[in-house]
Enzyme design. Structure first.
Site, PDB file in Angstrom:
ATOM      1  N   TYR A 138       0.956  -1.179  -0.098  1.00 12.29           N
ATOM      2  CA  TYR A 138       0.194   0.325  -0.239  1.00 12.29           C
ATOM      3  C   TYR A 138       0.714   0.938  -0.088  1.00 12.29           C
ATOM      4  CZ  TYR A 138      -4.392   2.980   0.900  1.00 12.29           C
ATOM      5  OH  TYR A 138      -4.767   3.529   1.461  1.00 12.29           O
ATOM      6  N   LEU A 173      14.722  -3.722  11.040  1.00 15.23           N
ATOM      7  CA  LEU A 173      13.280  -3.403  11.452  1.00 15.23           C
ATOM      8  C   LEU A 173      13.109  -2.681   9.889  1.00 15.23           C
ATOM      9  CD1 LEU A 173      12.198  -2.609  13.451  1.00 15.23           C
ATOM     10  CD2 LEU A 173      12.974  -1.288  14.084  1.00 15.23           C
ATOM     11  N   ASP A 174      11.344  -3.240  10.141  1.00  9.93           N
ATOM     12  CA  ASP A 174      10.772  -2.392   9.347  1.00  9.93           C
ATOM     13  C   ASP A 174       9.241  -1.823  10.394  1.00  9.93           C
ATOM     14  OD1 ASP A 174       8.785  -0.801   7.007  1.00  9.93           O
ATOM     15  OD2 ASP A 174       8.289  -3.092   6.492  1.00  9.93           O
ATOM     16  N   GLY A 178       3.219  -2.215   7.592  1.00  5.29           N
ATOM     17  CA  GLY A 178       1.554  -3.081   6.413  1.00  5.29           C
ATOM     18  C   GLY A 178       1.141  -4.121   7.142  1.00  5.29           C
ATOM     19  N   GLY A 180       2.895  -6.476   5.115  1.00  5.95           N
ATOM     20  CA  GLY A 180       4.521  -7.053   6.009  1.00  5.95           C
ATOM     21  C   GLY A 180       4.834  -7.646   3.652  1.00  5.95           C
ATOM     22  N   ILE A 199       0.600  -0.607  13.347  1.00  3.36           N
ATOM     23  CA  ILE A 199      -1.035  -0.496  14.641  1.00  3.36           C
ATOM     24  C   ILE A 199      -1.962  -0.799  14.101  1.00  3.36           C
ATOM     25  CG2 ILE A 199       0.377   2.323  15.552  1.00  3.36           C
ATOM     26  CD1 ILE A 199      -1.805   3.668  14.185  1.00  3.36           C
ATOM     27  N   CYS A 355      -6.233  12.550  -5.323  1.00  6.73           N
ATOM     28  CA  CYS A 355      -4.175  12.350  -4.789  1.00  6.73           C
ATOM     29  C   CYS A 355      -3.591  11.937  -6.082  1.00  6.73           C
ATOM     30  CB  CYS A 355      -3.930  11.023  -3.913  1.00  6.73           C
ATOM     31  SG  CYS A 355      -4.955  11.397  -1.878  1.00  6.73           S
TER      32      CYS A 355
END
Length: 385
Positions: A138, A173-174, A178, A180, A199, A355
């Site tokens: 995304y 580390l990501d 999202g 993954g 989150i 957008c």
């Protein structure tokens, strides 16, 4: 879906100052009121001009959601409108308080940080799976040598891995992982193991099940709770949610977690002006508490912490990505129509196409930063990636 076009005279006094100002701005952009061109604006109900001048894009967007106006090519309508720069002169008095809140409040503190996950990212994995590529990426694709969305997203993920100079056995580390997509690609193609934080409960649950056989750990966790070493760090499309009050803390965390000699790739949408506030319509309906950074704000945040090894702008690729998402959304809409309804349909199209128009107008950007602690010996050369 059908709409009825009405005469402008039915709704607005075309001799009024507001109408003349709106017509002047639109004419400058090559847009006619109730014209026949695909990018022209056509009124279906009253008060569109008044709502736009009273509330800016919040009023214009809500009027669109209410079915009060249409444009056949909404993306091109916004491209033309934003390209003039004249919308910057429309400063609704009712949004002054909003601007002050964005400037002085920490709208992205830990207590508020999970709101965007609940409102946007937890909309449903099934919904997003029909719009995105197979890895559920995304973020902006990389279209230089790509002919479709799947290729563009794979190219972007591989570009990140190469920029980070990933090697088998590295621990990565990501931040804001999202579903993954980066972690899974890096594990499958570069032999790394990775930890990702998000989150969004929906994203974490989906990624844990999808990639249970890979050396990946997905955590439902705020980035501020991290404190452990990694060989490399990526953050792809998450910094837009950090907020200007937290930029420095974010950079300090990345600096703390990055091992000496490691690289940090930060992929983010950005704005051209430091002294601006989040778009009120996007904030209310799409990304609550979002806050696009400027180059200057990011420079302030990393001052004294990182060496900027590389800065790559491919914002025009987000136009293509958003249009591909829109095409997929339109094809899949019949299966969600009964559940989500007409107002959501118009909201989502307004989001994707406005957008796309903004990126096409170069009103907003997409940056990939490569940062190091102390500098890469003999320099960092993207041409050698």
């Amino acid at each position: 879906m059908t709409t009825t076009n009405f005469s402008t005279d039915t709704f607005s006094d075309h001799t009024s100052g507001l109408y003349r100002t709106a017509a002047r701005i639109l004419n400058e952009a090559g847009i006619q009121i109730n014209g026949a061109a695909p990018s022209d604006i056509r009124f279906n109900g009253p008060g569109v001009i008044e709502r736009a001048f009273a509330q800016g894009n919040l009023g214009l967007g809500e009027a669109y959601m209410d079915g009060q106006w249409d444009s056949e090519h909404l993306d091109e309508f916004f491209h033309r409108l934003l390209k003039t720069g004249m919308t910057d002169d429309v400063k609704p008095v009712r949004l002054v308080l909003y601007a002050l809140m964005a400037k002085f409040m920490n709208r992205q503190n830990i207590k508020r940080s999970k709101t965007v996950g609940e409102v946007h990212y937890d909309l449903g994995n099934e919904f997003y799976s029909t719009m995105l590529d197979s890895r559920m990426t995304y973020t902006c694709g990389y279209w230089e040598n790509a002919s479709n969305l799947e290729e563009a997203q794979a190219a972007k993920l591989d570009l990140i891995c190469r920029k980070l100079q990933l090697k088998p056995g590295m621990r990565v580390l990501d931040i804001g992982c999202g579903w993954g997509s980066f972690m899974s690609y890096a594990a499958e193609h570069y032999g790394v193991e990775a930890v990702g934080v998000s989150i969004s409960k929906e994203q974490i649950a989906w990624a844990k099940e999808r990639y249970k056989d890979l050396p990946l750990e997905f955590r439902f966790q705020d980035y501020r709770e991290l404190d452990e070493p990694f060989d490399a760090i990526a953050s792809v499309g998450m910094f837009e949610h950090v907020g200007r009050k937290n930029h420095r803390e974010y950079m300090e965390l990345a600096h703390r977690c990055l091992k000496p000699g490691g690289l940090f790739l930060l992929h983010t949408i950005g704005k051209n002006q430091r002294n601006s506030y989040p778009d009120p319509w996007i904030d209310k309906y799409i990304f609550p508490n979002g806050d696009l950074p400027s180059i200057g704000q990011m420079g302030d945040a990393m001052d004294g912490l990182f060496v900027v090894e590389d800065l790559h702008n491919f914002g025009s690729d987000y136009d293509k990505t958003l249009m591909a998402w829109h095409d997929n959304f339109m094809k899949a809409w019949p299966q969600f129509e009964a559940q989500l309804g007409e107002r959501f349909f118009r909201m989502w199209r307004y989001y994707l196409l406005s957008c796309a128009g903004a990126f096409r107008a170069r009103d907003i950007q997409l940056w990939q930063w490569v940062l190091s602690k102390g500098g890469v010996p003999h320099g960092y050369h993207r041409s050698q990636i």
